[in-house]
Design a protein around this motif. Sequence first.
Motif, short mmCIF file in Angstrom:
data_model
loop_
_atom_site.label_atom_id
_atom_site.label_comp_id
_atom_site.label_asym_id
_atom_site.label_seq_id
_atom_site.Cartn_x
_atom_site.Cartn_y
_atom_site.Cartn_z
N VAL A 142 -12.00 10.55 25.88
CA VAL A 142 -11.88 11.61 27.10
C VAL A 142 -11.48 11.10 28.60
O VAL A 142 -11.43 12.12 29.64
CB VAL A 142 -13.49 11.46 27.59
CG1 VAL A 142 -13.53 13.20 26.00
CG2 VAL A 142 -13.86 10.98 28.25
N GLY A 147 -12.33 16.68 33.01
CA GLY A 147 -13.74 17.02 31.85
C GLY A 147 -14.46 17.95 32.18
O GLY A 147 -15.50 17.58 33.21
N PHE A 154 -16.20 11.86 32.61
CA PHE A 154 -14.60 11.85 31.68
C PHE A 154 -13.90 11.06 33.13
O PHE A 154 -13.06 10.06 32.79
CB PHE A 154 -14.28 12.83 31.58
CG PHE A 154 -13.86 13.74 30.78
CD1 PHE A 154 -15.91 14.57 29.94
CD2 PHE A 154 -12.86 14.51 30.18
CE1 PHE A 154 -15.67 14.69 28.76
CE2 PHE A 154 -12.98 15.08 28.96
CZ PHE A 154 -14.06 16.00 28.65
N GLN A 257 -16.81 22.01 26.01
CA GLN A 257 -17.61 21.79 26.45
C GLN A 257 -18.60 22.51 26.47
O GLN A 257 -19.92 22.53 26.67
CB GLN A 257 -17.58 21.21 28.09
CG GLN A 257 -16.33 20.22 28.17
CD GLN A 257 -16.74 18.87 26.99
OE1 GLN A 257 -16.87 18.85 26.19
NE2 GLN A 257 -16.76 17.40 27.48
#
Length: 260
Positions: A142, A147, A154, A257
């Motif tokens: 990541v 992120g 991230f 996510q």
Amino acid sequence: MKKVALITGAAGGIGKEFVKIHTSRGGDVVAVDLNTEGLLQLKKELGGGKNNTRIYTIAKNLTHPDATREIYEEVKAQGIQVEYLINNAGFGGVGKFHERAWEKDLAMIQVNILALTSLTRFFLPDFIERNTGKILNVSSTVSLLPGPMQAVYFASKAFVTSFTNSISGELMGTGVSATALLPGATQTGFGASSGMDKTSIYKKPASASDVAFDGYEAMIKGELEVISGLPWSQKMQLSITPLLPKKMVVERVRKQQEIN
């Protein structure tokens, strides 16, 4: 002489697998973790044996700013010469940055970035003076992506990858190496504690033992970095990501996510 590896986050997950690998090859370990009971169990399970392995345990909470200095000073006071530094400890958390508890993200920055960086700074001059030593910093795949929903995590791993790559360049010709391990989703307690196990990105996690093996081998060889634990489909996605519009990547990662 036996080589000593200092491993943070050693009581479970990938960290424990690093301990298993290193002790199986005849090395001694300085195991650092917040989990005192886990450290005692680790010493019971993996200490001694046919290799007469010594496991020196240090119970420290790496969210405390002074913890890394205390670790270094304790190691020096015990006359232990660390050959391998494996910065494995870290944690994450899912949620919008402005809604998450700041204390949790601040602690994440302390462990994922500051503790890793300061331990490297404490031990690296000793390595260079001896012209020998290896550093393995556990980052993540990541680190190569934006992120949303895990902005601080991230970003913290992006720091780890960049920092490790950078000092690796500075160490050329010194006999010392720095390697970044970039795992994908891995079967550890991290998924449940961070909330990531409820996201689509965590559908097929790799085994912690496989990831640790890849990282350890890359460290021994002095490689710049190694990506481990990604299924073929995710490897393809990661390889084409730099070619895609950034907005598209951000939107795709956000969807991955979202909690299912």
